[in-house]
Design a protein around this motif. Sequence first.
Motif, PDB file in Angstrom:
ATOM      1  N   ASP A  59       0.830  -1.204   0.000  1.00  0.00           N
ATOM      2  CA  ASP A  59       0.000   0.000   0.000  1.00  0.00           C
ATOM      3  C   ASP A  59       0.865   1.256   0.000  1.00  0.00           C
ATOM      4  N   LYS A 116       0.885   4.180  -2.980  1.00  0.00           N
ATOM      5  CA  LYS A 116       0.615   5.596  -2.730  1.00  0.00           C
ATOM      6  C   LYS A 116       1.566   6.503  -3.504  1.00  0.00           C
ATOM      7  N   TRP A 122       0.028   7.620  -6.970  1.00  0.00           N
ATOM      8  CA  TRP A 122      -1.177   8.446  -7.092  1.00  0.00           C
ATOM      9  C   TRP A 122      -0.928   9.782  -7.778  1.00  0.00           C
ATOM     10  N   GLN A 152      -6.785  -3.239  -4.874  1.00  0.00           N
ATOM     11  CA  GLN A 152      -5.895  -2.578  -3.923  1.00  0.00           C
ATOM     12  C   GLN A 152      -5.979  -1.059  -4.070  1.00  0.00           C
ATOM     13  N   CYS A 167      -7.284   1.619  -1.197  1.00  0.00           N
ATOM     14  CA  CYS A 167      -6.505   2.798  -0.791  1.00  0.00           C
ATOM     15  C   CYS A 167      -7.364   4.054  -0.789  1.00  0.00           C
ATOM     16  N   LYS A 175      -9.261   4.180   2.363  1.00  0.00           N
ATOM     17  CA  LYS A 175      -8.403   4.440   3.516  1.00  0.00           C
ATOM     18  C   LYS A 175      -7.966   5.894   3.575  1.00  0.00           C
ATOM     19  N   ASP A 176      -8.198   6.631   2.488  1.00  0.00           N
ATOM     20  CA  ASP A 176      -7.765   8.022   2.422  1.00  0.00           C
ATOM     21  C   ASP A 176      -8.405   8.858   3.519  1.00  0.00           C
TER      22      ASP A 176
END
Length: 251
Positions: A85, A89, A92, A109, A113, A116-117
Amino acid sequence: MCVILLKLLHCCSSSDLQQEAADALLSAHHHRLDFSCCSALDLTDKQENQEHLKLTKKDCRMISSVLQKTQTIVKLILQDCELSDEALKQLWPVLPQVQLSCSKALLLQFLACISKDGAERGSLRSAEALSQALGGELDLSHTQMDQRACEELALFLEYSEGLTELDLSHCKLTDHCMEPLLPHLHKTQTLDLSHNNITDESAKSIHSVVCTHSNIQTVRLFRNKISDRKQFIRDQRFEICVLCKNYFLGM
């Protein structure tokens, strides 16, 4: 080949003075960064035993750094790559600059993410960037979608715009799984829900969503557990019996 490409990029990213070399490398590869081992030529014919390429956080930070400095859209291929993860990131910031081709496991995945932001603004930017990188088409067919995955997909749909096609065929979707998705199905023009376990209960809600939003052009519902099909047969946007003939011919 993918390992060599990775090493070359690391060399090119060692300083700002190497960006010209990075641009030349991208040009030589027709603006494609293919890190998929399955794309490499295997003269030993033992490709099935090859391990997936594991891209580290450092690798992804380097890829991101190189791509941020280029002015051209690059096709980024991660079909059989493994990323943590934290490594994910790092990519992005460059998603708006790439055409992303990745495995469905990696797609899940990416979706996780986004959830989870946390912050709404961050989730919005992440969803927009991913949608743009995918070219407006999200294919999760033949991927088992549990309740959590559907909730993460629902969040992506909530914040994304311009999605033309969403393929959720062969995902073992149940009515329970469909619940978080229902409010956001209007975000796509073509929706494939075929070959799942959807019953009349969810089908009625899906029909209501489609009737409320004119942008939805096609909904595929064949090979589900839907018994009441009258309302769908009258609406040309629904494909619910289109494969019946082929099905019986194949029996």
